[in-house]
Design a protein around this motif. Sequence first.
Motif, PDB file in Angstrom:
ATOM      1  N   ILE A  58       0.908   4.082  -2.987  1.00 26.50           N
ATOM      2  CA  ILE A  58       0.663   5.507  -2.723  1.00 26.50           C
ATOM      3  C   ILE A  58       1.833   6.346  -3.228  1.00 26.50           C
ATOM      4  O   ILE A  58       1.651   7.375  -3.889  1.00 26.50           O
ATOM      5  N   LYS A  59       3.039   5.892  -2.952  1.00 25.98           N
ATOM      6  CA  LYS A  59       4.244   6.625  -3.364  1.00 25.98           C
ATOM      7  C   LYS A  59       4.298   6.767  -4.889  1.00 25.98           C
ATOM      8  O   LYS A  59       4.511   7.856  -5.412  1.00 25.98           O
ATOM      9  N   TYR A  60       4.052   5.669  -5.601  1.00 29.51           N
ATOM     10  CA  TYR A  60       4.125   5.717  -7.068  1.00 29.51           C
ATOM     11  C   TYR A  60       2.968   6.488  -7.667  1.00 29.51           C
ATOM     12  O   TYR A  60       3.120   7.177  -8.671  1.00 29.51           O
ATOM     13  N   GLN A  61       1.774   6.368  -7.072  1.00 30.89           N
ATOM     14  CA  GLN A  61       0.608   7.050  -7.631  1.00 30.89           C
ATOM     15  C   GLN A  61       0.667   8.554  -7.401  1.00 30.89           C
ATOM     16  O   GLN A  61       0.175   9.333  -8.223  1.00 30.89           O
TER      17      GLN A  61
ATOM     18  N   HIS B 294       4.539  -0.738 -13.536  1.00 29.76           N
ATOM     19  CA  HIS B 294       4.923  -1.040 -12.147  1.00 29.76           C
ATOM     20  C   HIS B 294       3.744  -0.806 -11.190  1.00 29.76           C
ATOM     21  O   HIS B 294       3.476  -1.618 -10.301  1.00 29.76           O
ATOM     22  N   ILE B 295       3.024   0.294 -11.401  1.00 32.95           N
ATOM     23  CA  ILE B 295       1.855   0.598 -10.570  1.00 32.95           C
ATOM     24  C   ILE B 295       0.789  -0.481 -10.742  1.00 32.95           C
ATOM     25  O   ILE B 295       0.177  -0.945  -9.773  1.00 32.95           O
TER      26      ILE B 295
ATOM     27  N   GLU C  28       0.830  -1.203   0.000  1.00 33.47           N
ATOM     28  CA  GLU C  28       0.000   0.000   0.000  1.00 33.47           C
ATOM     29  C   GLU C  28       0.869   1.260   0.000  1.00 33.47           C
ATOM     30  O   GLU C  28       0.597   2.215  -0.749  1.00 33.47           O
ATOM     31  N   ASN C  29       1.915   1.270   0.803  1.00 30.39           N
ATOM     32  CA  ASN C  29       2.831   2.423   0.834  1.00 30.39           C
ATOM     33  C   ASN C  29       3.499   2.639  -0.516  1.00 30.39           C
ATOM     34  O   ASN C  29       3.631   3.777  -0.980  1.00 30.39           O
TER      35      ASN C  29
ATOM     36  N   ASP D 175      -1.001  -7.149  -7.202  1.00 27.41           N
ATOM     37  CA  ASP D 175      -0.560  -7.883  -6.010  1.00 27.41           C
ATOM     38  C   ASP D 175      -1.382  -7.486  -4.784  1.00 27.41           C
ATOM     39  O   ASP D 175      -1.778  -8.323  -3.986  1.00 27.41           O
ATOM     40  N   TYR D 176      -1.631  -6.175  -4.661  1.00 23.47           N
ATOM     41  CA  TYR D 176      -2.410  -5.701  -3.519  1.00 23.47           C
ATOM     42  C   TYR D 176      -3.822  -6.284  -3.547  1.00 23.47           C
ATOM     43  O   TYR D 176      -4.326  -6.758  -2.530  1.00 23.47           O
ATOM     44  N   ASP D 177      -4.451  -6.275  -4.725  1.00 29.02           N
ATOM     45  CA  ASP D 177      -5.801  -6.833  -4.849  1.00 29.02           C
ATOM     46  C   ASP D 177      -5.819  -8.336  -4.571  1.00 29.02           C
ATOM     47  O   ASP D 177      -6.762  -8.845  -3.966  1.00 29.02           O
TER      48      ASP D 177
END
Length: 143
Positions: free
Chosen positions: A101-104, A130-131, A97-98, A137-139
Motif C-alpha cells: 500500500i505504501k509503495y503503490q 520492488h512493487i 500488505e502495508n 510474495d503477497y500472492d
Amino acid sequence: MPTLILPIAFVSLMATAEVYKWVDEQGQTNYGENPPGTDTQKIQIREVPVNETEEMQNQQREKLLRIYEEERNLKMEEKLKAEKLKAEKKQYCQNLENELIKYQQGGYVYYDLDENGERKYLSDEEMSVHIKLLQKDYDKYCK
C-alpha cells in the motif's frame, strides 16, 4: 471403586465354577457348567490369584494412561506450533500488505541503504520492480 469390585467378584466366581466338556450327537465339542449326560469330562481351570490379576490390570491401566498423556502432550505441542506459525504468517502478510500500500500510493521518496549505510534512492523503474516483488510474495504466501 465399584468398577474394581465387579471384575474381582467375577474372577473369583469364575475360579470356583466347575466346567464340563462333552461331544454332542453332531460331533461338536461343547463346554458348560452343567453336563447334559454321563459322557462328560470335568475340566480344571487354573485359578489366578486376585492380587495378581489386580496388579496386572493396574499396570496395564498405568501404561495406557502414560500413552494417552504422551499423545495429548504431542497434540498440544502440534496445536501450539500451528497456532504460532499461523500468527507469524498473519503478521508477515500484514507487513507485506502495508508495504504494498505504501509503495503503490507513492508520494514518498524511497531508498535502500547501500553497503556503506548511505541512502540510495529508488528510481521509478526500481520502485516498479520492488512493487512487483512485494505483490508476488503477497500472492504466494498470503492468498
